[in-house]
Design a protein around this motif. Structure first.
Motif, mmCIF file in Angstrom:
data_model
loop_
_atom_site.group_PDB
_atom_site.id
_atom_site.type_symbol
_atom_site.label_atom_id
_atom_site.label_comp_id
_atom_site.label_asym_id
_atom_site.label_seq_id
_atom_site.Cartn_x
_atom_site.Cartn_y
_atom_site.Cartn_z
ATOM 1 N N ALA A 27 -5.374 0.097 -13.151
ATOM 2 C CA ALA A 27 -4.986 1.468 -13.454
ATOM 3 C C ALA A 27 -6.187 2.387 -13.590
ATOM 4 N N VAL A 28 -7.334 1.852 -13.977
ATOM 5 C CA VAL A 28 -8.511 2.680 -14.218
ATOM 6 C C VAL A 28 -9.179 3.129 -12.916
ATOM 7 N N PHE A 29 -9.175 2.282 -11.904
ATOM 8 C CA PHE A 29 -9.817 2.653 -10.643
ATOM 9 C C PHE A 29 -9.048 3.775 -9.952
ATOM 10 N N ARG A 30 -9.788 4.645 -9.262
ATOM 11 C CA ARG A 30 -9.166 5.764 -8.552
ATOM 12 C C ARG A 30 -8.431 5.274 -7.319
ATOM 13 N N ASP A 31 -7.418 6.047 -6.907
ATOM 14 C CA ASP A 31 -6.594 5.663 -5.763
ATOM 15 C C ASP A 31 -7.396 5.647 -4.465
ATOM 16 N N ASP A 32 -8.331 6.576 -4.309
ATOM 17 C CA ASP A 32 -9.095 6.613 -3.062
ATOM 18 C C ASP A 32 -10.069 5.441 -2.953
ATOM 19 N N ALA A 33 -10.425 4.812 -4.070
ATOM 20 C CA ALA A 33 -11.293 3.630 -4.018
ATOM 21 C C ALA A 33 -10.582 2.468 -3.342
ATOM 22 N N TYR A 34 -9.283 2.351 -3.533
ATOM 23 C CA TYR A 34 -8.517 1.293 -2.880
ATOM 24 C C TYR A 34 -8.523 1.485 -1.362
ATOM 25 N N ARG A 35 -8.358 2.736 -0.926
ATOM 26 C CA ARG A 35 -8.387 3.014 0.510
ATOM 27 C C ARG A 35 -9.774 2.784 1.081
ATOM 28 N N ALA A 36 -10.821 3.193 0.354
ATOM 29 C CA ALA A 36 -12.184 3.020 0.839
ATOM 30 C C ALA A 36 -12.569 1.546 0.907
ATOM 31 N N ALA A 37 -12.034 0.735 0.014
ATOM 32 C CA ALA A 37 -12.332 -0.698 0.009
ATOM 33 C C ALA A 37 -11.448 -1.458 0.989
ATOM 34 N N ASP A 38 -10.535 -0.762 1.651
ATOM 35 C CA ASP A 38 -9.605 -1.340 2.624
ATOM 36 C C ASP A 38 -8.738 -2.429 1.978
ATOM 37 N N LYS A 39 -8.224 -2.110 0.793
ATOM 38 C CA LYS A 39 -7.300 -2.994 0.073
ATOM 39 C C LYS A 39 -5.951 -2.296 -0.003
ATOM 40 N N GLN A 40 -4.938 -2.994 -0.500
ATOM 41 C CA GLN A 40 -3.643 -2.354 -0.700
ATOM 42 C C GLN A 40 -3.822 -1.171 -1.654
#
Length: 111
Positions: A27-40
Motif C-alpha cells: 500500500a505504501v509504494f506508489r502506483d506508477d512504481a509498479y508500472r515502472a518495475a513491470d509488475k502487476q
C-alpha cells in the motif's frame, strides 16, 4: 498450548504477520512504481495480499493459508526489490551520502 497445537498456532500467527506487513508495504509504494518495475498493478497486489490476510484471519484451512503465504513470499522476494529499485528505496530511503560513507564521513581509501 503445548506441543503440536502451540506450534501450529505460532505458524498461523507468523503467516498472518508476514501477510499484514506485505499488505502495508504494498500500500505504501506508489502506483506508477509498479508500472515502472513491470509488475502487476498496485490494486492487484492489494487484493491478493488482502485476501491472504483475510484467509489467515477467518479460514482455518492450511491449504488456503499456504497459498496466501506463497503470494506473500512472491511479493517480498520479487516485487518489493523491484519496487525499491525503481522508486529509490520505497518507504525507507537513505538519508544521503554515498555508499562509501563511513560513520565519520566519506572513506577515501587512505589518501
Amino acid at each position: 498450548m503445548a506441543g503440536f497445537a502451540g506450534l501450529m498456532w505460532l505458524l498461523y500467527l507468523a503467516m498472518l504477520i508476514l501477510a499484514v506487513v506485505a499488505l502495508v508495504m504494498a500500500a505504501v509504494f506508489r502506483d506508477d512504481a509498479y508500472r515502472a518495475a513491470d509488475k502487476q498493478n498496485k490494486g492487484f497486489w492489494l487484493i491478493i495480499l488482502g485476501i491472504a490476510v483475510a484467509v489467515n484471519l477467518l479460514v482455518p484451512m492450511l491449504f488456503l493459508q499456504l497459498a496466501g503465504l506463497v503470494a506473500t513470499i512472491v511479493f517480498f522476494v520479487d516485487v518489493r526489490p523491484a519496487l525499491r529499485q525503481v522508486s529509490g528505496g520505497g518507504w525507507r530511503r537513505r538519508r544521503g551520502g554515498s555508499s562509501s560513507d563511513g560513520p565519520y564521513g566519506p572513506y577515501n581509501g587512505g589518501r
